[in-house]
Design an enzyme around this catalytic site. Structure first.
Site, PDB file in Angstrom:
ATOM      1  N   ASN A   9      11.219  -0.662  -1.729  1.00 34.68           N
ATOM      2  CA  ASN A   9      11.265  -0.141  -3.026  1.00 34.68           C
ATOM      3  C   ASN A   9      10.261   1.024  -2.978  1.00 34.68           C
ATOM      4  OD1 ASN A   9      10.861   0.073  -5.766  1.00 34.68           O
ATOM      5  ND2 ASN A   9       9.337  -1.403  -6.006  1.00 34.68           N
ATOM      6  N   LYS A  11       9.676   3.067  -5.285  1.00 31.91           N
ATOM      7  CA  LYS A  11       9.225   3.465  -6.475  1.00 31.91           C
ATOM      8  C   LYS A  11       9.324   5.005  -6.859  1.00 31.91           C
ATOM      9  CE  LYS A  11       6.225  -0.246  -5.776  1.00 31.91           C
ATOM     10  NZ  LYS A  11       4.550  -0.976  -5.834  1.00 31.91           N
ATOM     11  N   HIS A  95      10.336  -5.526 -12.714  1.00 31.62           N
ATOM     12  CA  HIS A  95       9.199  -5.301 -11.491  1.00 31.62           C
ATOM     13  C   HIS A  95       7.870  -5.396 -12.928  1.00 31.62           C
ATOM     14  CE1 HIS A  95       6.203  -3.721  -8.893  1.00 31.62           C
ATOM     15  NE2 HIS A  95       6.966  -4.077  -8.200  1.00 31.62           N
ATOM     16  N   GLU A  97       5.310  -3.532 -12.752  1.00 31.05           N
ATOM     17  CA  GLU A  97       4.905  -2.150 -12.985  1.00 31.05           C
ATOM     18  C   GLU A  97       5.557  -1.596 -14.315  1.00 31.05           C
ATOM     19  OE1 GLU A  97       3.620  -1.162  -8.422  1.00 31.05           O
ATOM     20  OE2 GLU A  97       5.719  -0.377  -9.286  1.00 31.05           O
ATOM     21  N   GLU A 167       6.035 -11.969  -7.006  1.00 33.46           N
ATOM     22  CA  GLU A 167       5.229 -10.704  -6.619  1.00 33.46           C
ATOM     23  C   GLU A 167       3.819 -11.029  -7.363  1.00 33.46           C
ATOM     24  OE1 GLU A 167       7.184  -6.748  -5.162  1.00 33.46           O
ATOM     25  OE2 GLU A 167       7.399  -6.903  -7.130  1.00 33.46           O
ATOM     26  N   GLY A 173       0.142  -3.418  -4.375  1.00 29.91           N
ATOM     27  CA  GLY A 173      -0.811  -2.227  -4.192  1.00 29.91           C
ATOM     28  C   GLY A 173      -2.177  -2.344  -3.785  1.00 29.91           C
ATOM     29  N   SER A 212       1.730  -6.280  -1.190  1.00 31.14           N
ATOM     30  CA  SER A 212       1.072  -5.713   0.032  1.00 31.14           C
ATOM     31  C   SER A 212       1.491  -6.459   1.267  1.00 31.14           C
ATOM     32  CB  SER A 212      -0.597  -6.198  -0.076  1.00 31.14           C
ATOM     33  OG  SER A 212      -1.146  -5.608  -1.265  1.00 31.14           O
TER      34      SER A 212
END
Length: 250
Positions: A9, A11, A95, A97, A167, A173, A212
């Site tokens: 991914n 991003k 996702h 985010e 996730e 991150g 991570s």
């Protein structure tokens, strides 16, 4: 054992020049690895570049989002049919985010999941809990609710040949990955929840871990029974690190 699936991914990273270098490195380092499935999910503007460079390789490509609508006056949205024009086989759905920054509801995410399935694109549904929710011990309730929104609308069978990526939001991150036991426990819960309603769908469902993942912890994660691979963010931008994760999946 089913083949592991490793998804990059990117991003909101990259440009034509840096993408070319990274994809060339992927082709050199990752295409010789034949016993896993590898996907790279790129920003919308670079789908044509991914298609051009990867179409004769064993690396698939996809997008990071999809519209919940098939067509219409939805400025800035990208439909499933548009993604298929560029050979996208996968799409990331929901996702955290995006869900956080753009207030995506579970209902919208469910509709996007169904759009992808209806057009023959494999959805990669992201689910996970915050650190507060984990510390409160309600992580299964939170993830279960995210799955229930889809199950209650479309049935558990919609998860056949789909992908769910667990996730934990607190791990994305941060450099703080879930332990292999924590991840396995949630993956087992997800598969079991689908299996109660549709054993066949649960058997063909791939459940990835994201948050991570790096070459050092990938082996411990991927060896777990219900972890079918990983959704990789930061380390996918470094071809050597991504290669290490892919080799861990073998």
């Amino acid at each position: 054992m089913p083949r592991k699936l490793v998804v990059a991914n990117w991003k909101m990273h990259g440009n034509l020049a840096s993408n070319k270098q990274l994809l060339e490195a992927y082709i050199q380092k990752i295409t010789p690895i034949n016993n896993i499935d590898v996907v790279v999910c790129v920003p919308y503007p670079y789908l044509a570049q991914a298609q051009s460079m990867l179409q004769n390789t064993n690396i698939a490509w996809g997008a990071q989002n999809i519209s919940k609508d098939a067509v219409g006056a939805y400025t800035g949205e990208v439909s499933a049919v548009m993604l298929k024009d560029f050979g996208a086989r996968y799409v990331i759905i929901g996702h955290s985010e995006r869900a956080t920054a753009y207030c995506e509801s579970d209902e919208n995410i469910a509709t996007k999941f169904a759009q992808a399935k209806a057009h023959g694109i494999i959805p990669i549904l992201c689910v996970g809990e915050t650190l507060i929710e984990r510390e409160a011990g309600v992580m299964q309730m939170v993830v279960g609710k995210q799955l229930d929104t889809i199950i209650n609308t479309y049935g558990a069978g919609v998860f056949a040949n789909a992908v769910v990526s667990y996730e934990p939001i607190w791990a994305i991150g941060t450099g703080l990955a879930a332990s292999s036991d924590q991840a396995q426990s949630m993956h087992e819960f997800i598969r079991g929840k689908v299996a109660v309603l549709d054993k066949s769908a649960a058997a063909s469902l791939k459940i990835l871990y994201g948050g991570s993942v790096n070459p050092q912890n990938a082996v411990q994660l991927f060896v777990m029974q219900d972890i079918d691979g990983g959704l990789i963010g930061k380390c996918s931008l470094n071809a050597q690190e991504f290669e290490g994760i892919c080799r861990a999946a073998t």
